[in-house]
Design an enzyme around this catalytic site. Structure first.
Site, mmCIF file in Angstrom:
data_model
loop_
_atom_site.group_PDB
_atom_site.id
_atom_site.type_symbol
_atom_site.label_atom_id
_atom_site.label_comp_id
_atom_site.label_asym_id
_atom_site.label_seq_id
_atom_site.Cartn_x
_atom_site.Cartn_y
_atom_site.Cartn_z
ATOM 1 N N TYR A 143 13.607 -17.750 -26.525
ATOM 2 C CA TYR A 143 13.244 -18.797 -25.574
ATOM 3 C C TYR A 143 11.822 -18.527 -25.116
ATOM 4 C CZ TYR A 143 13.293 -21.525 -21.202
ATOM 5 O OH TYR A 143 13.005 -22.407 -20.183
ATOM 6 N N ASP A 238 5.391 -13.026 -27.215
ATOM 7 C CA ASP A 238 5.772 -13.553 -25.900
ATOM 8 C C ASP A 238 6.339 -12.390 -25.084
ATOM 9 O OD1 ASP A 238 6.854 -14.700 -23.689
ATOM 10 O OD2 ASP A 238 7.993 -16.239 -24.740
ATOM 11 N N LYS A 266 6.432 -13.424 -15.100
ATOM 12 C CA LYS A 266 7.360 -12.570 -14.357
ATOM 13 C C LYS A 266 6.657 -11.403 -13.644
ATOM 14 C CE LYS A 266 11.201 -14.065 -17.252
ATOM 15 N NZ LYS A 266 11.951 -15.045 -16.498
#
Ligand code: HOZ
Length: 425
Positions: A143, A238, A266
């Site tokens: 994702y 990623d 994050k």
């Protein structure tokens, strides 16, 4: 009498689709009512019914130093007292960019954005602008946020709720995204042998955290690097989840892979909205205002968010920070596996850095297909049993878990005691 969580959830559903502002929060996969949280400190959360939980979600990753760390809160308060937003450059964002470049040296230039989704979306556009090609490669179950071209066979909430390829993505856009099996080196080589010259980018979670936790097979990331180099394709790691967490320098430091572009989110914002895209200078120089690839944001480099990120990244550099949190995470997964063995439950667990995966299956999965073999019903029962005992796990069998520096022996012992009972249910 209904609880405050239930009352709030019923009320939320009158005004917000599904009662939540991001689908993974909805508890739909596990059933029941989501917790509405009011307060957090260290390793703990308190919900609207004043119940306390040991937190293993960590806001889905950012809270690596623990909740409301005094140094982070002070930095945010100080910054907020000066200005909430300028929409203009500040010294603090330069400091954050310099720090990120020092910690993750493959980022020769870095652009701050406000979320991981913005970072991956920009990385894809940059790769296409740089190469002049359209096709991209991603892996099933990975994702990369909710940009159109990446919501194809995606993980996280898309997988949890059974819509891995989202409605609303034009067929022509989805057709440019080639989806391969994570850890399948042969598939990658075959694709590149026939279509290498058409592929703008390969984007991959170097450690997957969005279909539970899946580690890269030996040689997988290296093969991606080789094929991308051979065919002039941009390799995007990623690291929104893994950045500053799998190691201080991210998964790329752990596995010694130098990507062309990296996306961060994050931890870089320490709980506030910050993302980043960075990498090889010649690619990054394609970005506006230097080059023709456009990207922008009113709140990019927001001073309050940047203050939280800077304070967090200062803390994670402390000597032993990574080693201690990694050891705590290992104690957790080893302890859980031991409790499951005692209870005779088919279960295993593994960790890397301060990320972990729990699997109702004999061995850790190495592919999307193996993730699908995990016993989801059993996970749901375990989730609710743990929640009742005051342990907050991600409300989905397809998410990695996170440990913070505020978790210690007390929290691990309490978690294992809860699991001892939960495995029996
Ligand atoms: N990447 C996070 C979950 N895997 C995002 C959290 C969310 O979707 O709300």
């Amino acid at each position: 009498m209904s609880s405050r969580n239930e009352t709030l959830f019923a009320r939320a559903q009158q005004s917000i689709p599904g009662g939540v502002n991001s689908p993974v929060r909805a508890f739909r996969a596990v059933g029941g009512t989501p917790c509405f949280f009011e307060r957090a400190e260290g390793a703990y959360l308190w919900d609207a019914d004043r119940r306390r939980y040991i937190d293993y979600v960590g806001s889905w990753g950012p809270m690596i130093v623990g909740h409301t760390h005094p140094a982070v809160v002070k930095a945010v308060q100080d910054a907020a007292g000066r200005a909430l937003s300028f929409g203009a450059p500040t010294e603090a964002e330069v400091e954050l960019a310099e720090l990120v470049r020092r910690l993750v040296p493959s980022l020769e230039l870095v652009r701050l954005v406000s979320s991981g989704t913005e970072a991956t979306m920009t990385a894809i556009r940059l790769a296409r602008g740089f190469t002049g090609r359209s096709a991209i490669v991603k892996f099933e179950g990975c994702y990369h946020g909710h940009a159109d071209s990446l919501l194809v066979k995606a993980g996280s909430g898309a997988l949890t709720f059974g819509n891995p390829s989202s409605a609303g993505v034009p067929a022509q856009t989805a057709a440019q995204t080639i989806v391969l099996d994570y850890n399948n080196i042969d598939q990658v080589r075959k694709l590149f042998a026939t279509r290498g010259a058409q592929i703008a980018a390969v984007i991959v979670e170097p450690v997957v955290g969005n279909m539970n936790l899946v580690l890269p097979a030996p040689g997988f990331l290296e093969s991606l690097r080789e094929e991308c180099t051979r065919h002039g394709t941009v390799l995007i790691l990623d690291e929104v989840m893994t950045g500053f967490r799998v190691a201080l320098g991210g998964a790329q430091a752990h596995y010694r892979i130098r990507p062309d572009l990296t996306t961060l989110g994050k931890v870089i914002g320490g709980g506030m909205p910050v993302g980043a895209v960075g990498g090889r200078r010649e690619i990054m120089e394609e970005l506006a205002p230097l080059g023709p690839v456009y990207q922008a944001g009113t709140l990019s480099g927001n001073p309050v968010a940047v203050a939280a990120g800077l304070a967090t990244l200062k803390l994670v550099q402390a000597p032993d920070f990574q080693a201690r949190i990694e050891a705590t995470t290992k104690q957790l997964v080893e302890g859980l596996a031991a409790e499951a063995r005692q209870a005779g439950v088919a279960f295993c667990a593994q960790s890397i850095g301060s990320m972990f995966g729990l699997y109702f299956r004999a061995a850790p999965p190495a592919s999307f297909a193996e993730v699908m073999e995990c016993d989801r019903e059993r996970f749901n029962r375990f989730f609710h049993a743990m929640l009742k005992k005051g342990v907050y796990l991600a409300p989905s069998a397809y998410e990695a878990g996170f440990v913070s520096a505020a978790h210690g022996k007390t929290e691990i012992d309490a978690t294992l005691a809860a699991a001892r009972e939960a495995f029996k249910e």
